[in-house]
Enzyme design. Structure first.
Site, PDB file in Angstrom:
ATOM      1  N   HIS A   1      -1.241 -14.630 -39.575  1.00 51.27           N
ATOM      2  CA  HIS A   1      -2.403 -13.981 -38.936  1.00 51.27           C
ATOM      3  C   HIS A   1      -3.125 -14.946 -37.988  1.00 51.27           C
ATOM      4  CE1 HIS A   1      -5.486 -10.518 -39.490  1.00 51.27           C
ATOM      5  NE2 HIS A   1      -5.541 -10.995 -38.257  1.00 51.27           N
TER       6      HIS A   1
ATOM      7  N   GLU B   1      -2.601  -9.347 -47.371  1.00 55.64           N
ATOM      8  CA  GLU B   1      -2.755 -10.772 -47.025  1.00 55.64           C
ATOM      9  C   GLU B   1      -3.590 -11.501 -48.066  1.00 55.64           C
ATOM     10  OE1 GLU B   1      -4.189 -11.143 -42.994  1.00 55.64           O
ATOM     11  OE2 GLU B   1      -2.670  -9.779 -42.255  1.00 55.64           O
TER      12      GLU B   1
ATOM     13  N   ARG C   1      -2.540  -4.602 -37.784  1.00 54.50           N
ATOM     14  CA  ARG C   1      -2.937  -4.828 -39.175  1.00 54.50           C
ATOM     15  C   ARG C   1      -1.718  -4.503 -40.035  1.00 54.50           C
ATOM     16  NH1 ARG C   1      -6.593  -7.413 -37.703  1.00 54.50           N
ATOM     17  NH2 ARG C   1      -8.838  -7.107 -38.016  1.00 54.50           N
TER      18      ARG C   1
HETATM   19  P1  NAP Z   1      -8.371  -1.187 -28.590  1.00 52.08           P
HETATM   20  O1  NAP Z   1      -8.628  -1.701 -27.218  1.00 52.08           O
HETATM   21  O2  NAP Z   1      -9.369  -0.282 -29.208  1.00 52.08           O
HETATM   22  O3  NAP Z   1      -6.925  -0.481 -28.584  1.00 52.08           O
HETATM   23  C1  NAP Z   1      -6.433   0.266 -29.625  1.00 52.08           C
HETATM   24  C2  NAP Z   1      -5.667   1.435 -29.045  1.00 52.08           C
HETATM   25  O4  NAP Z   1      -5.061   2.145 -30.119  1.00 52.08           O
HETATM   26  C3  NAP Z   1      -6.554   2.409 -28.274  1.00 52.08           C
HETATM   27  O5  NAP Z   1      -6.003   2.616 -26.990  1.00 52.08           O
HETATM   28  C4  NAP Z   1      -6.520   3.669 -29.140  1.00 52.08           C
HETATM   29  O6  NAP Z   1      -6.545   4.868 -28.396  1.00 52.08           O
HETATM   30  C5  NAP Z   1      -5.182   3.531 -29.823  1.00 52.08           C
HETATM   31  N1  NAP Z   1      -5.115   4.311 -31.051  1.00 52.08           N
HETATM   32  C6  NAP Z   1      -6.025   4.397 -32.047  1.00 52.08           C
HETATM   33  N2  NAP Z   1      -5.592   5.207 -33.015  1.00 52.08           N
HETATM   34  C7  NAP Z   1      -4.388   5.667 -32.614  1.00 52.08           C
HETATM   35  C8  NAP Z   1      -3.445   6.542 -33.196  1.00 52.08           C
HETATM   36  N3  NAP Z   1      -3.665   7.130 -34.373  1.00 52.08           N
HETATM   37  N4  NAP Z   1      -2.301   6.787 -32.506  1.00 52.08           N
HETATM   38  C9  NAP Z   1      -2.089   6.213 -31.306  1.00 52.08           C
HETATM   39  N5  NAP Z   1      -2.951   5.374 -30.709  1.00 52.08           N
HETATM   40  C10 NAP Z   1      -4.086   5.094 -31.360  1.00 52.08           C
HETATM   41  O7  NAP Z   1      -8.176  -2.376 -29.611  1.00 52.08           O
HETATM   42  P2  NAP Z   1      -7.629  -3.843 -29.329  1.00 52.08           P
HETATM   43  O8  NAP Z   1      -8.770  -4.728 -28.939  1.00 52.08           O
HETATM   44  O9  NAP Z   1      -6.457  -3.765 -28.429  1.00 52.08           O
HETATM   45  O10 NAP Z   1      -7.185  -4.278 -30.814  1.00 52.08           O
HETATM   46  C11 NAP Z   1      -6.211  -3.541 -31.511  1.00 52.08           C
HETATM   47  C12 NAP Z   1      -6.102  -4.015 -32.938  1.00 52.08           C
HETATM   48  O11 NAP Z   1      -5.425  -5.257 -32.975  1.00 52.08           O
HETATM   49  C13 NAP Z   1      -7.423  -4.301 -33.652  1.00 52.08           C
HETATM   50  O12 NAP Z   1      -7.992  -3.114 -34.195  1.00 52.08           O
HETATM   51  C14 NAP Z   1      -7.029  -5.295 -34.723  1.00 52.08           C
HETATM   52  O13 NAP Z   1      -6.743  -4.618 -35.932  1.00 52.08           O
HETATM   53  C15 NAP Z   1      -5.761  -5.933 -34.183  1.00 52.08           C
HETATM   54  N6  NAP Z   1      -5.933  -7.367 -33.870  1.00 52.08           N
HETATM   55  C16 NAP Z   1      -5.212  -8.294 -34.559  1.00 52.08           C
HETATM   56  C17 NAP Z   1      -5.315  -9.620 -34.228  1.00 52.08           C
HETATM   57  C18 NAP Z   1      -4.503 -10.657 -34.932  1.00 52.08           C
HETATM   58  O14 NAP Z   1      -4.995 -11.756 -35.130  1.00 52.08           O
HETATM   59  N7  NAP Z   1      -3.270 -10.381 -35.293  1.00 52.08           N
HETATM   60  C19 NAP Z   1      -6.196 -10.041 -33.217  1.00 52.08           C
HETATM   61  C20 NAP Z   1      -6.927  -9.067 -32.554  1.00 52.08           C
HETATM   62  C21 NAP Z   1      -6.787  -7.724 -32.881  1.00 52.08           C
HETATM   63  P3  NAP Z   1      -7.857   5.440 -27.689  1.00 52.08           P
HETATM   64  O15 NAP Z   1      -8.050   4.635 -26.445  1.00 52.08           O
HETATM   65  O16 NAP Z   1      -7.493   6.859 -27.401  1.00 52.08           O
HETATM   66  O17 NAP Z   1      -8.976   5.267 -28.654  1.00 52.08           O
HETATM   67  C1  GLV Z   2      -8.219 -10.205 -35.875  1.00 57.25           C
HETATM   68  O1  GLV Z   2      -7.387  -9.885 -36.646  1.00 57.25           O
HETATM   69  C2  GLV Z   2      -9.093  -9.309 -35.192  1.00 57.25           C
HETATM   70  O2  GLV Z   2      -9.101  -8.099 -35.484  1.00 57.25           O
HETATM   71  O3  GLV Z   2      -9.847  -9.799 -34.345  1.00 57.25           O
END
Ligand code: NAP
Ligand code: GLV
Length: 318
Positions: free
Chosen positions: A283, A265, A236
């Site tokens: 995005h 954004e 984000r």
């Molecule tokens: P996820 O599986 O929950 O992974 C997030 C990781 O970040 C977890 O391992 C979490 O640790 C860690 N974390 C949380 N807070 C932290 C901190 N303060 N310091 C260090 N590590 C921390 O999530 P995901 O599915 O991979 O998605 C991640 C993010 O990508 C989403 O929240 C979203 O904002 C973004 N995203 C963007 C797009 C796009 O279109 N650009 C698409 C999809 C997602 P723990 O395991 O210990 O909780």
């Molecule tokens: C996209 O940005 C998502 O969080 O799925």
């Protein structure tokens, strides 16, 4: 009377088909204005929202008494006030897992494009300014065999690591909790953030946006990176201080950056638009046909479950 469902944006049909037994209002392609969202929320039992809509207490209260679920068509849910939903007994769901590989592809695309100066080269070529092949022209940074630092080693961070292993990269990671299985799978080493920033050649950010991760990467962090480092952010926008990043890119403090997300954004910090050494995507992390269909379908299935008195597949607030 069937329950009323508000779909805040036009979404793939895969997300509308499961909702056929409900009274569904679909707004439009562009994000709704705030007033329009509040008006449309009246009498609604379920909201299928996207990350561009702020779903806070005001929106929840605008529905009246009957709101039961907010199904976010995104894995990130920083746009939803989770506390307000809990207070009102409203379930919040997201779309984890179905977009990992698609988003990791975009992170790796940005990593490659930024390190090999693709945007700059394409702009040169399209402007008719490419005069010759040059022995010193557009020299970038090799990716093969370098060190990738993944910040946020969850689903998407690990999918990026999987790609990086195919490029012979060493994996370093910084994450809130330790990930022993992923350490074994990717031969990955957990580090403090500062240690990772100093050691990594490439840094890819994959944390959610929370109070703890707001401006996780700012001037002090950028100062710790190598001058050859490439920073990629597909998490984000507010996780990275854009003004600090623009300064670091302008001053050559780091080599390049690849961004898919922005602090405000669809606005982009103006200096970033002027710089050659940043690749900017609008995005599009999850924007493949297959994945957007899966996200829409999962959001809709969560609504069907909750309105039928069943457990949703992917709740975020228990
Ligand atoms: P996820 O599986 O929950 O992974 C997030 C990781 O970040 C977890 O391992 C979490 O640790 C860690 N974390 C949380 N807070 C932290 C901190 N303060 N310091 C260090 N590590 C921390 O999530 P995901 O599915 O991979 O998605 C991640 C993010 O990508 C989403 O929240 C979203 O904002 C973004 N995203 C963007 C797009 C796009 O279109 N650009 C698409 C999809 C997602 P723990 O395991 O210990 O909780
Ligand atoms: C996209 O940005 C998502 O969080 O799925």
């Amino acid at each position: 009377m069937p329950d009323r469902v508000l779909v805040t944006r036009e979404i793939p049909d895969a997300g509308l088909r499961p909702l056929e037994s409900f009274d569904v209002t679909v707004l439009h392609e562009r994000p709704p204005e705030r007033d329009e969202l509040l008006d449309a929320a009246r009498g609604i039992s379920a909201i299928l929202a996207t990350a561009t809509e702020k779903i806070d207490a005001e929106v929840m209260d605008a529905t009246g008494e009957g709101l039961r679920i907010i199904a976010n068509m995104a894995v990130g849910y920083d746009n939803v006030d989770i506390e307000a939903a809990l207070d009102r007994g409203v379930v919040v769901t997201n779309t984890p897992g179905v977009l990992d590989e698609t988003t990791a592809d975009v992170a790796f695309m940005l990593l490659l494009a930024a390190s090999r100066r693709l945007g700059e080269g394409e702009r040169l070529l399209r402007a008719g300014l490419w005069e010759w092949w040059g022995p010193k022209q557009l020299m970038g940074q090799d990716v093969w065999g370098k060190k990738l630092g993944v910040v946020g080693f969850g689903r998407i961070g690990q999918s990026v690591a999987r790609r990086a292993r195919g490029f012979g990269m060493d994996i370093l990671y910084h994450n809130r909790s330790r990930k022993p299985e992923a350490e074994a799978e990717f031969d990955a080493r957990r580090m403090d953030l500062d240690e990772l920033l100093e050691a990594a050649d490439f840094i890819s950010i994959h944390t959610p946006l929370t109070d703890e991760t707001q401006h996780l990467i700012g001037t002090p962090e950028l100062e710790k990176m190598k001058p050859e480092a490439v920073l990629v952010n597909t998490s984000r926008g507010p996780v990275v201080d854009e003004a600090a990043l623009a300064d670091a890119l302008e001053n050559g403090q780091i080599f390049a950056a690849g961004l898919d997300v922005y602090e405000d954004e669809p606005a982009v910090y103006p200096k970033l638009l002027e710089l050659e050494n940043v690749v900017l995507a609008p995005h599009i992390g999850s924007a493949s046909v297959e994945t957007r269909e899966k996200m829409a379908a999962l959001a809709a299935e969560n609504i069907v479950a909750v309105l039928s008195g069943e457990e949703p597949k992917t709740p975020v607030n228990g």
